[in-house]
Scaffold this motif. Structure first.
Motif, PDB file in Angstrom:
ATOM      1  N   ARG A  38       0.809  -1.200   0.000  1.00  0.00           N
ATOM      2  CA  ARG A  38       0.000   0.000   0.000  1.00  0.00           C
ATOM      3  C   ARG A  38       0.851   1.263   0.000  1.00  0.00           C
ATOM      4  O   ARG A  38       0.443   2.293  -0.519  1.00  0.00           O
ATOM      5  CB  ARG A  38      -0.938   0.012   1.209  1.00  0.00           C
ATOM      6  N   GLY A  39       2.021   1.204   0.617  1.00  0.00           N
ATOM      7  CA  GLY A  39       2.856   2.391   0.700  1.00  0.00           C
ATOM      8  C   GLY A  39       3.220   2.957  -0.656  1.00  0.00           C
ATOM      9  O   GLY A  39       3.478   4.149  -0.787  1.00  0.00           O
ATOM     10  N   ALA A  40       3.253   2.117  -1.679  1.00  0.00           N
ATOM     11  CA  ALA A  40       3.631   2.583  -3.006  1.00  0.00           C
ATOM     12  C   ALA A  40       2.600   3.531  -3.582  1.00  0.00           C
ATOM     13  O   ALA A  40       2.888   4.302  -4.484  1.00  0.00           O
ATOM     14  CB  ALA A  40       3.821   1.382  -3.941  1.00  0.00           C
ATOM     15  N   GLY A  41       1.336   3.517  -3.079  1.00  0.00           N
ATOM     16  CA  GLY A  41       0.285   4.370  -3.610  1.00  0.00           C
ATOM     17  C   GLY A  41      -0.109   5.492  -2.674  1.00  0.00           C
ATOM     18  O   GLY A  41      -1.186   6.067  -2.823  1.00  0.00           O
ATOM     19  N   LEU A  42       0.737   5.811  -1.718  1.00  0.00           N
ATOM     20  CA  LEU A  42       0.438   6.861  -0.745  1.00  0.00           C
ATOM     21  C   LEU A  42       1.119   8.167  -1.133  1.00  0.00           C
ATOM     22  O   LEU A  42       2.230   8.172  -1.650  1.00  0.00           O
ATOM     23  CB  LEU A  42       0.905   6.450   0.652  1.00  0.00           C
ATOM     24  N   ARG A  43       0.432   9.277  -0.876  1.00  0.00           N
ATOM     25  CA  ARG A  43       1.006  10.596  -1.135  1.00  0.00           C
ATOM     26  C   ARG A  43       0.647  11.518   0.015  1.00  0.00           C
ATOM     27  O   ARG A  43      -0.418  11.401   0.616  1.00  0.00           O
ATOM     28  CB  ARG A  43       0.480  11.166  -2.457  1.00  0.00           C
ATOM     29  N   VAL A  44       1.538  12.449   0.305  1.00  0.00           N
ATOM     30  CA  VAL A  44       1.366  13.377   1.418  1.00  0.00           C
ATOM     31  C   VAL A  44       1.233  14.798   0.885  1.00  0.00           C
ATOM     32  O   VAL A  44       1.886  15.173  -0.085  1.00  0.00           O
ATOM     33  CB  VAL A  44       2.568  13.296   2.380  1.00  0.00           C
ATOM     34  N   GLY A  45       0.383  15.585   1.533  1.00  0.00           N
ATOM     35  CA  GLY A  45       0.233  16.984   1.155  1.00  0.00           C
ATOM     36  C   GLY A  45       0.214  17.883   2.367  1.00  0.00           C
ATOM     37  O   GLY A  45      -0.184  17.466   3.460  1.00  0.00           O
ATOM     38  N   PHE A  46       0.646  19.130   2.181  1.00  0.00           N
ATOM     39  CA  PHE A  46       0.679  20.113   3.260  1.00  0.00           C
ATOM     40  C   PHE A  46      -0.077  21.359   2.822  1.00  0.00           C
ATOM     41  O   PHE A  46       0.046  21.793   1.664  1.00  0.00           O
ATOM     42  CB  PHE A  46       2.120  20.482   3.602  1.00  0.00           C
ATOM     43  N   GLY A  47      -0.876  21.930   3.716  1.00  0.00           N
ATOM     44  CA  GLY A  47      -1.625  23.138   3.393  1.00  0.00           C
ATOM     45  C   GLY A  47      -1.543  24.170   4.506  1.00  0.00           C
ATOM     46  O   GLY A  47      -1.388  23.828   5.683  1.00  0.00           O
ATOM     47  N   TYR A  48      -1.654  25.427   4.129  1.00  0.00           N
ATOM     48  CA  TYR A  48      -1.626  26.543   5.085  1.00  0.00           C
ATOM     49  C   TYR A  48      -2.580  27.626   4.595  1.00  0.00           C
ATOM     50  O   TYR A  48      -2.679  27.882   3.384  1.00  0.00           O
ATOM     51  CB  TYR A  48      -0.207  27.111   5.187  1.00  0.00           C
ATOM     52  N   ASP A  49      -3.290  28.252   5.543  1.00  0.00           N
ATOM     53  CA  ASP A  49      -4.141  29.378   5.172  1.00  0.00           C
ATOM     54  C   ASP A  49      -4.226  30.340   6.351  1.00  0.00           C
ATOM     55  O   ASP A  49      -4.078  29.942   7.520  1.00  0.00           O
ATOM     56  CB  ASP A  49      -5.540  28.912   4.775  1.00  0.00           C
ATOM     57  N   VAL A  50      -4.469  31.605   6.047  1.00  0.00           N
ATOM     58  CA  VAL A  50      -4.609  32.629   7.073  1.00  0.00           C
ATOM     59  C   VAL A  50      -5.615  33.669   6.588  1.00  0.00           C
ATOM     60  O   VAL A  50      -5.678  33.976   5.390  1.00  0.00           O
ATOM     61  CB  VAL A  50      -3.240  33.298   7.379  1.00  0.00           C
ATOM     62  N   HIS A  51      -6.446  34.176   7.507  1.00  0.00           N
ATOM     63  CA  HIS A  51      -7.375  35.254   7.188  1.00  0.00           C
ATOM     64  C   HIS A  51      -7.420  36.251   8.335  1.00  0.00           C
ATOM     65  O   HIS A  51      -7.181  35.907   9.506  1.00  0.00           O
ATOM     66  CB  HIS A  51      -8.784  34.710   6.925  1.00  0.00           C
ATOM     67  N   LYS A  52      -7.750  37.468   7.988  1.00  0.00           N
ATOM     68  CA  LYS A  52      -7.806  38.562   8.947  1.00  0.00           C
ATOM     69  C   LYS A  52      -9.123  38.540   9.720  1.00  0.00           C
ATOM     70  O   LYS A  52     -10.191  38.295   9.149  1.00  0.00           O
ATOM     71  CB  LYS A  52      -7.659  39.889   8.196  1.00  0.00           C
ATOM     72  N   LEU A  53      -9.041  38.825  11.033  1.00  0.00           N
ATOM     73  CA  LEU A  53     -10.236  38.965  11.858  1.00  0.00           C
ATOM     74  C   LEU A  53     -10.785  40.384  11.701  1.00  0.00           C
ATOM     75  O   LEU A  53     -10.050  41.360  11.849  1.00  0.00           O
ATOM     76  CB  LEU A  53      -9.907  38.715  13.331  1.00  0.00           C
ATOM     77  N   VAL A  54     -12.080  40.478  11.397  1.00  0.00           N
ATOM     78  CA  VAL A  54     -12.705  41.789  11.218  1.00  0.00           C
ATOM     79  C   VAL A  54     -14.063  41.813  11.900  1.00  0.00           C
ATOM     80  O   VAL A  54     -14.697  40.779  12.137  1.00  0.00           O
ATOM     81  CB  VAL A  54     -12.873  42.129   9.720  1.00  0.00           C
ATOM     82  N   GLU A  55     -14.511  42.988  12.177  1.00  0.00           N
ATOM     83  CA  GLU A  55     -15.821  43.180  12.793  1.00  0.00           C
ATOM     84  C   GLU A  55     -16.927  42.954  11.758  1.00  0.00           C
ATOM     85  O   GLU A  55     -16.781  43.288  10.581  1.00  0.00           O
ATOM     86  CB  GLU A  55     -15.905  44.607  13.344  1.00  0.00           C
ATOM     87  N   GLY A  56     -18.013  42.344  12.216  1.00  0.00           N
ATOM     88  CA  GLY A  56     -19.193  42.222  11.372  1.00  0.00           C
ATOM     89  C   GLY A  56     -19.230  41.002  10.474  1.00  0.00           C
ATOM     90  O   GLY A  56     -20.125  40.888   9.623  1.00  0.00           O
ATOM     91  N   ARG A  57     -18.299  40.092  10.646  1.00  0.00           N
ATOM     92  CA  ARG A  57     -18.303  38.840   9.867  1.00  0.00           C
ATOM     93  C   ARG A  57     -18.613  37.674  10.788  1.00  0.00           C
ATOM     94  O   ARG A  57     -18.325  37.711  11.990  1.00  0.00           O
ATOM     95  CB  ARG A  57     -16.931  38.602   9.219  1.00  0.00           C
ATOM     96  N   GLU A  58     -19.192  36.608  10.244  1.00  0.00           N
ATOM     97  CA  GLU A  58     -19.390  35.376  11.002  1.00  0.00           C
ATOM     98  C   GLU A  58     -18.097  34.567  10.999  1.00  0.00           C
ATOM     99  O   GLU A  58     -17.353  34.568  10.013  1.00  0.00           O
ATOM    100  CB  GLU A  58     -20.523  34.550  10.397  1.00  0.00           C
ATOM    101  N   LEU A  59     -17.826  33.879  12.099  1.00  0.00           N
ATOM    102  CA  LEU A  59     -16.622  33.061  12.193  1.00  0.00           C
ATOM    103  C   LEU A  59     -16.969  31.609  11.886  1.00  0.00           C
ATOM    104  O   LEU A  59     -17.669  30.941  12.650  1.00  0.00           O
ATOM    105  CB  LEU A  59     -16.009  33.162  13.593  1.00  0.00           C
ATOM    106  N   TRP A  60     -16.469  31.144  10.749  1.00  0.00           N
ATOM    107  CA  TRP A  60     -16.660  29.749  10.336  1.00  0.00           C
ATOM    108  C   TRP A  60     -15.334  29.014  10.463  1.00  0.00           C
ATOM    109  O   TRP A  60     -14.293  29.504  10.018  1.00  0.00           O
ATOM    110  CB  TRP A  60     -17.167  29.679   8.900  1.00  0.00           C
ATOM    111  N   MET A  61     -15.379  27.849  11.077  1.00  0.00           N
ATOM    112  CA  MET A  61     -14.162  27.073  11.284  1.00  0.00           C
ATOM    113  C   MET A  61     -14.514  25.592  11.231  1.00  0.00           C
ATOM    114  O   MET A  61     -15.369  25.121  11.982  1.00  0.00           O
ATOM    115  CB  MET A  61     -13.536  27.412  12.639  1.00  0.00           C
ATOM    116  N   GLY A  62     -13.867  24.876  10.330  1.00  0.00           N
ATOM    117  CA  GLY A  62     -14.132  23.446  10.211  1.00  0.00           C
ATOM    118  C   GLY A  62     -15.559  23.125   9.827  1.00  0.00           C
ATOM    119  O   GLY A  62     -16.086  22.083  10.187  1.00  0.00           O
ATOM    120  N   GLY A  63     -16.195  24.059   9.107  1.00  0.00           N
ATOM    121  CA  GLY A  63     -17.549  23.812   8.626  1.00  0.00           C
ATOM    122  C   GLY A  63     -18.654  24.193   9.588  1.00  0.00           C
ATOM    123  O   GLY A  63     -19.835  23.981   9.283  1.00  0.00           O
ATOM    124  N   ILE A  64     -18.302  24.744  10.763  1.00  0.00           N
ATOM    125  CA  ILE A  64     -19.331  25.152  11.714  1.00  0.00           C
ATOM    126  C   ILE A  64     -19.160  26.635  12.054  1.00  0.00           C
ATOM    127  O   ILE A  64     -18.063  27.183  11.948  1.00  0.00           O
ATOM    128  CB  ILE A  64     -19.300  24.320  13.016  1.00  0.00           C
TER     129      ILE A  64
END
Length: 320
Positions: free
Chosen positions: A147-173
Motif C-alpha cells: 500500500r505504501g507505493a500508492g500513498l502521497r502526502v500533502g501540506f496546506g496553510y491558510d490565514v485570514h484577517k479577523l474583522v468586525e461584522g463577519r461570522e466566524l466559520w471554522m471546520g464547517g461550523i
C-alpha cells in the motif's frame, strides 16, 4: 532536478527552504563529520542535507533510495520528543522510507560502525525494508511496500484577517465570537475576512489534498476573483476538492490539522468540526485529527488580528 519535489509540494518546499539553508550553514559537529562521508555520492547514492520532505527537514535524505538519516542530539531523548520521533519514523516506514537514527556519540566515536550500517541498508535495496528504530536503539526490519507505493502526502496553510461584522466559520461550523466594543460594554461579532466564508481550516485541508494529488491549489480551482465563489460555503469547496482528487484516482487516508488562534477557544468545537467534515468527505471522524493552539500572544495571531491553520494529509490510490 528529478527528485526536487518528489516528497514535498513546491509551496511547502519554499516555506521550509530558508530554514533548511540556515541549518546547512550551521551544521553540528556530528552532521559535518557524517556529511564528509555521504557527500559526492560516496556511499553509491546521492544524499541531500536538510532537504524538506513531508513537511519537515531531516538531516540527510536519499530520495532515490528512500533513505533518511537522522542524528539525534540530547533533546531527542527528553520529554515527548522520543514519542514524536517514533511516530514520524513509523509514518515514514509506512510509505516506504527507511529511517536510520544515530546519536552524536555514535557518529563521533564509532563512525565505521555507522557507515557499515548505512551501507548494509543501501545494499538491501530495492526491497526497501523499514528500519523501525527510534532514539538511539535499532529495531527489526519489516517490509513496507504494498500500500505504501500508492500513498502521497500533502501540506496546506491558510490565514485570514479577523474583522468586525463577519461570522466566524471554522471546520464547517459557525462559532460565536464577540470582542468588547471600545468600552461600550457590548460585544461585537467578529469573523474572518475572505472572498468565501474564509474557513481557514477547511482551506488549509483542501490545499493539502490538492497538493498531495499534484493538482495545484484552491486559488487555482476556486479563484477569489470569481463571482461564483463569492460567499461560498467552504464545505462546498471541501466536497469539490474530494471529487477532484477522486478524479485522479485518490481517496483520503487521514488529516492532521492545527488551528492557530488566540481567541476564541477552539477545543470545545473540535468534535463538531470532525463530525461535519467527515459527513462532507464521507469518511470516519477518526480520520480527521484537529488540534488547536495559540502563539503565546506573539505575532498577528497573538494580537488577535487573524487566525491561521496548517494541515497535513495522507491520500492513497483507490486501486490500492
Amino acid at each position: 532536478m528529478k527528485y526536487l519535489y518528489e516528497t514535498t509540494d513546491a509551496s511547502t518546499y519554499q516555506l521550509l527552504l530558508d530554514k533548511a539553508r540556515e541549518m546547512r550553514r550551521n551544521p553540528t559537529e556530528a552532521e559535518a563529520v557524517l556529511w564528509n562521508y555521504l557527500s559526492g555520492d560516496k556511499m553509491g547514492t546521492h544524499f541531500r542535507r536538510q532537504h524538506p520532505v513531508f513537511g519537515y527537514i531531516p538531516d540527510f535524505v536519499s530520495l532515490k533510495d528512500q533513505l533518511i538519516i537522522e542524528i539525534d542530539g540530547g533533546y531527542h531523548f527528553e520529554g515527548e520528543q522520543p514519542e514524536i520521533d517514533a511516530q514520524r519514523t513509523a509514518y515514514l516506514n509506512g510509505i516506504g522510507y527507511v529511517v536510520l537514527r544515530f546519536t552524536n556519540e555514535e557518529i563521533l566515536g564509532s563512525i565505521d560502525n555507522v557507515l557499515e550500517e548505512i551501507a548494509d541498508t543501501l545494499s538491501n535495496k530495492p526491497s526497501n525494508q523499514a528500519h523501525l528504530s527510534s532514539g538511539g536503539g535499532r529495531g527489526e526490519l519489516l517490509p513496507s511496500r504494498g500500500r505504501g507505493a500508492g500513498l502521497r502526502v500533502g501540506f496546506g496553510y491558510d490565514v485570514h484577517k479577523l474583522v468586525e461584522g463577519r461570522e466566524l466559520w471554522m471546520g464547517g461550523i459557525k462559532i460565536p465570537f464577540f470582542l468588547p466594543s471600545h468600552g461600550e460594554g457590548q460585544g461585537v461579532g467578529y469573523g474572518l475576512l475572505g472572498h468565501s466564508d474564509a474557513d481557514v481550516l477547511i482551506h488549509a485541508i483542501c490545499d493539502a489534498l490538492l497538493g498531495a494529488a499534484n493538482m495545484r491549489d484552491i486559488g487555482y480551482h476556486f479563484p477569489d476573483t470569481s463571482a461564483e465563489t463569492e460567499g461560498m460555503d467552504s464545505k462546498v469547496i471541501l466536497k469539490k476538492t474530494i471529487e477532484l482528487i477522486a478524479s485522479k484516482g485518490y481517496a483520503l487516508g487521514n488529516i492532521d490539522a492545527t488551528i492557530c488562534a488566540e481567541k476564541p477557544k477552539m477545543n470545545p468545537h473540535i468534535p463538531d468540526m470532525q463530525r461535519v467534515m467527515a459527513d462532507v468527505i464521507g469518511c470516519d471522524p477518526d480520520q480527521i485529527s484537529i488540534k488547536a493552539t495559540t502563539t503565546e500572544r506573539l505575532g498577528f495571531t497573538g494580537r488577535q488580528e487573524g487566525i491561521s491553520a496548517y494541515a497535513t494529509v495522507l491520500i492513497h490510490s483507490v486501486a490500492d
